[in-house]
Every structure is written in C-alpha cells, then in structure tokens.
Design an enzyme around this catalytic site. Sequence first.
Site, short mmCIF file in Angstrom:
data_model
loop_
_atom_site.label_atom_id
_atom_site.label_comp_id
_atom_site.label_asym_id
_atom_site.label_seq_id
_atom_site.Cartn_x
_atom_site.Cartn_y
_atom_site.Cartn_z
NE ARG A 1 -12.75 -10.74 4.82
CZ ARG A 1 -13.58 -11.47 5.57
NH1 ARG A 1 -14.89 -11.40 5.39
NH2 ARG A 1 -13.10 -12.28 6.50
CB THR B 1 6.81 -7.03 4.86
OG1 THR B 1 6.36 -5.72 5.23
CG2 THR B 1 6.75 -7.95 6.07
N GLY C 1 -9.93 -16.69 12.58
CA GLY C 1 -9.83 -15.23 12.62
C GLY C 1 -10.57 -14.51 11.51
CB ILE D 1 -0.98 -0.04 1.19
CG1 ILE D 1 -1.90 -1.27 1.05
CG2 ILE D 1 -1.80 1.24 1.26
CD1 ILE D 1 -2.84 -1.54 2.19
CB ILE E 1 -12.25 -21.77 -1.02
CG1 ILE E 1 -11.99 -21.35 -2.47
CG2 ILE E 1 -13.30 -20.89 -0.36
CD1 ILE E 1 -13.23 -21.34 -3.35
CE1 TYR F 1 -3.38 -5.25 10.54
CE2 TYR F 1 -5.48 -6.13 9.81
CZ TYR F 1 -4.48 -5.19 9.71
OH TYR F 1 -4.58 -4.17 8.80
CB SER G 1 -1.34 -5.75 7.43
OG SER G 1 -0.62 -6.21 6.32
N1 UFG Z 1 -8.70 -16.89 1.43
C1 UFG Z 1 -8.86 -18.16 0.93
N2 UFG Z 1 -7.77 -18.78 0.41
C2 UFG Z 1 -6.54 -18.21 0.38
C3 UFG Z 1 -6.40 -16.90 0.90
C4 UFG Z 1 -7.50 -16.27 1.40
O1 UFG Z 1 -9.95 -18.72 0.96
O2 UFG Z 1 -5.59 -18.86 -0.09
C5 UFG Z 1 -9.88 -16.20 1.98
C6 UFG Z 1 -9.74 -15.81 3.43
O3 UFG Z 1 -10.02 -16.88 4.29
C7 UFG Z 1 -10.77 -14.69 3.51
C8 UFG Z 1 -10.67 -14.02 2.12
O4 UFG Z 1 -10.05 -14.98 1.29
O5 UFG Z 1 -12.05 -15.23 3.65
C9 UFG Z 1 -9.85 -12.76 2.11
O6 UFG Z 1 -8.61 -13.05 2.76
P1 UFG Z 1 -7.35 -12.09 2.66
O7 UFG Z 1 -6.25 -12.74 3.41
O8 UFG Z 1 -7.12 -11.70 1.24
O9 UFG Z 1 -7.84 -10.77 3.39
P2 UFG Z 1 -8.49 -10.56 4.84
O10 UFG Z 1 -9.94 -10.29 4.62
O11 UFG Z 1 -8.12 -11.64 5.79
O12 UFG Z 1 -7.73 -9.29 5.35
C10 UFG Z 1 -7.58 -8.13 4.53
C11 UFG Z 1 -6.31 -7.43 4.95
C12 UFG Z 1 -6.43 -6.97 6.35
C13 UFG Z 1 -7.70 -6.16 6.53
C14 UFG Z 1 -8.91 -6.91 6.06
C15 UFG Z 1 -10.11 -6.00 6.16
O13 UFG Z 1 -5.18 -8.30 4.81
O14 UFG Z 1 -5.31 -6.19 6.64
O15 UFG Z 1 -8.69 -7.31 4.72
O16 UFG Z 1 -11.23 -6.47 5.50
F1 UFG Z 1 -7.89 -5.90 7.83
#
Ligand code: UFG
Length: 330
Positions: free
Chosen positions: A221, A35, A284, A12, A207, A141, A77
């Site tokens: 999301r 990172t 989480g 970012i 997934i 986090y 993050s």
């Molecule tokens: N996911 C999968 N498979 C993967 C990776 C992710 O199914 O290989 C899923 C996760 O479980 C989640 C979704 O995809 O349901 C999104 O996961 P991300 O890791 O891409 O993002 P997060 O929603 O966990 O977190 C991101 C940022 C955070 C922020 C958050 C706010 O990394 O910093 O969005 O919505 F806080």
Amino acid sequence: MAVLVAGGAGYIGSHMVDRLISEGYDVVVADNLSTGHRAAVHPQARFYEGDTRDAHFLDDLFAKEDIDAVIHMDAFSLVPESMKKPLKYFDNNVIGMIVLLEAMKRAGVKYVVFSSTAATYGNPERIPIHEADRKEPINPYGESKLMMEHIMKWVEQADGIHSVALRYFNAAGAKADGSIGEDHHPETHLIPIVLKVAAGQQDQLKIFGDDYDTPDGTNVRDYIHILDLADAHILAMEYLKQGHASDVFNLGSSTGFSNKEILDAARKVTGQEIPAEIAPRRGGDPDTLVADSSKAREVLGWKPKYDNVEDIIKTAWTWKQKHPNGYEDQ
Ligand code: UFG
C-alpha cells in the site's frame, strides 16, 4: 463565505477542519457522529449534527450558513465491512451524494471536493496507477465511490456544480502534536492496529495473507500523511474557484510498503516487539496499490511534506501515546 466539511468529525475530516482553520477559512461541519467524534471537531468550526441523506437537515444548514464550497468526506470507508454489508455502503455513500448535490443545487453552491479512493481501481492494470487507468472495483466500498464520481460528472454538465474527486491511497498519521488522530470503532486499519499491539492493548497483529503477488507475499500500500491529504483539498477547492473544470487526482506518496514492511517500520519507531502472525486473507484486498500522483503535483501544485513512512507512523504513535483510548479519554 464558509466551507462546509461534510464528515468533519471523522478521522480525515477532523484533520481537514483543523487545516482549513489554520489557513484562515471560516468552517462549518456537518456530521451525524455515526463514526465521528464531537471532540475531534475544532472549537472554531460551527457544528451541525445531522445526516447528509436528510434533505431538510441540509436545506436548513444551507439557509443558515453562507457556504460557497463543500468538502465531501462523509462516507463509510471500510473495505472488509463493505464486503459483508454492501447495501449499507450504497445507501449511505451513493444516496448521501445524491441528496447532498440536490441540496447544493437548491442553495446555489457550485463547488465540491470529494474524497474518493484508490479502491476505485480494483486490481490495477499497472503500478504506479494513473488516473485514467482501468477502474474495476473489487469491493462494494470502491464501487460506491466510483458511482459517486460518475454522479458528480453528470451533475456538472447539467447543473454546473464543479467537482474535484481526490482518489486517496492509504491515509495515515495524525497532527504532529497528537491532539487529534485516528479513532475508529472497530478499528480495522493496519497502522492503528499495529500501534495497539505496540501499546499492549492487543496481543498480536494478524497479517491477512502472505500469498499475494507481491515481493514478500503481503499486500503493498501507498501511505500518505493525513495533513498532506488535507492540503490537497484546499488546493483543489481553490482550483475550482479559479474557474477550472472538474477533474480527478490521485493522492499518494508514490512509494509502496508491504504489510510486513509497515510492521518493521512500526517496531523501529515504537521500540516494541509487536508480535505478529500470518492469518488468512480477509477478502476484497487488491495485491498492490501505489499511486502516480504527478498530476496533483503538476496541476494543483501539491507538495506533500511527509515523504517517509516512519515519520508518518511517528505522528500516529504520538497520538496513541497521548490518547491510548482515543477520544474516550476526553
Ligand atoms: N491488514 C492486516 N491486518 C490488520 C489490518 C489490516 O494485515 O489487522 C492489512 C490489510 O489486509 C491490507 C493492509 O493491511 O492488506 C491495509 O489495510 P487497511 O485496512 O489499513 O487499508 P485498506 O488498504 O484496506 O484501505 C484503505 C482505506 C480505504 C482506501 C484504501 C485505498 O481504508 O478507504 O486504503 O488504498 F480505499
């Protein structure tokens, strides 16, 4: 006067620096490269390698540079990592915030725009989420970022350092020309992993869970393009400089996509099959996170340019195709 971007070598941060420079700002970057990537930093920015928990490093930087505002993007993050290593998150994020604010106080810097997160809400009480809604993080986090927001609030009334906290939803995409983009090691985010599979660098997508309380059972999301996020920071910084009081804003597109819908959109954008299987929950993850971003639009005048998730994925795909191995290729 210059703007300091703490964490300006990160995903970012590097887009933030690029955007500031294109808008004519003088930009200084501080990053410990734990990172981030040196190659991601715009050549016109002055780069200082160091840690925001290091008071001497910050005092030296503030003595050399005439900084009037800080954009604080320097935090760990990753939701899954924070579940396994909470102390790492509280140490880097919370202590980093305290040391940075102390150094700003000594240097007389009055404005900070802070990268907060939708993870502060935990499992939200309603969708879309408004800024004043209940905040009960379900991962360290999110908890660390909420603590950082609270610290800034008390410091404003005591020390006159004004702040805007921007609660990001899911940052995604890359600069449209594919010159900078997302490159995490390890990569844990959905869109870059989906594109790794599309590029043949990983066999299949896992997934994480299809038994959530959502229409198709996978997490929902709210994806927002990284340059729209960057624009909001510039508006927030100018808002503070105009004399407005500290505030908090959600930044999202206000549309939710399930993990399965993101997979389908990526299949369409890339033309690739992208094999996927359902795997256990990773821990989480709240069911659904979708922003009400009307406050940022009304108060800051923020107008996101990307309103379509396929267009966002396209920019990430351009970066992936130009830099299959990220910054290693440079
Ligand atoms: N996911 C999968 N498979 C993967 C990776 C992710 O199914 O290989 C899923 C996760 O479980 C989640 C979704 O995809 O349901 C999104 O996961 P991300 O890791 O891409 O993002 P997060 O929603 O966990 O977190 C991101 C940022 C955070 C922020 C958050 C706010 O990394 O910093 O969005 O919505 F806080």
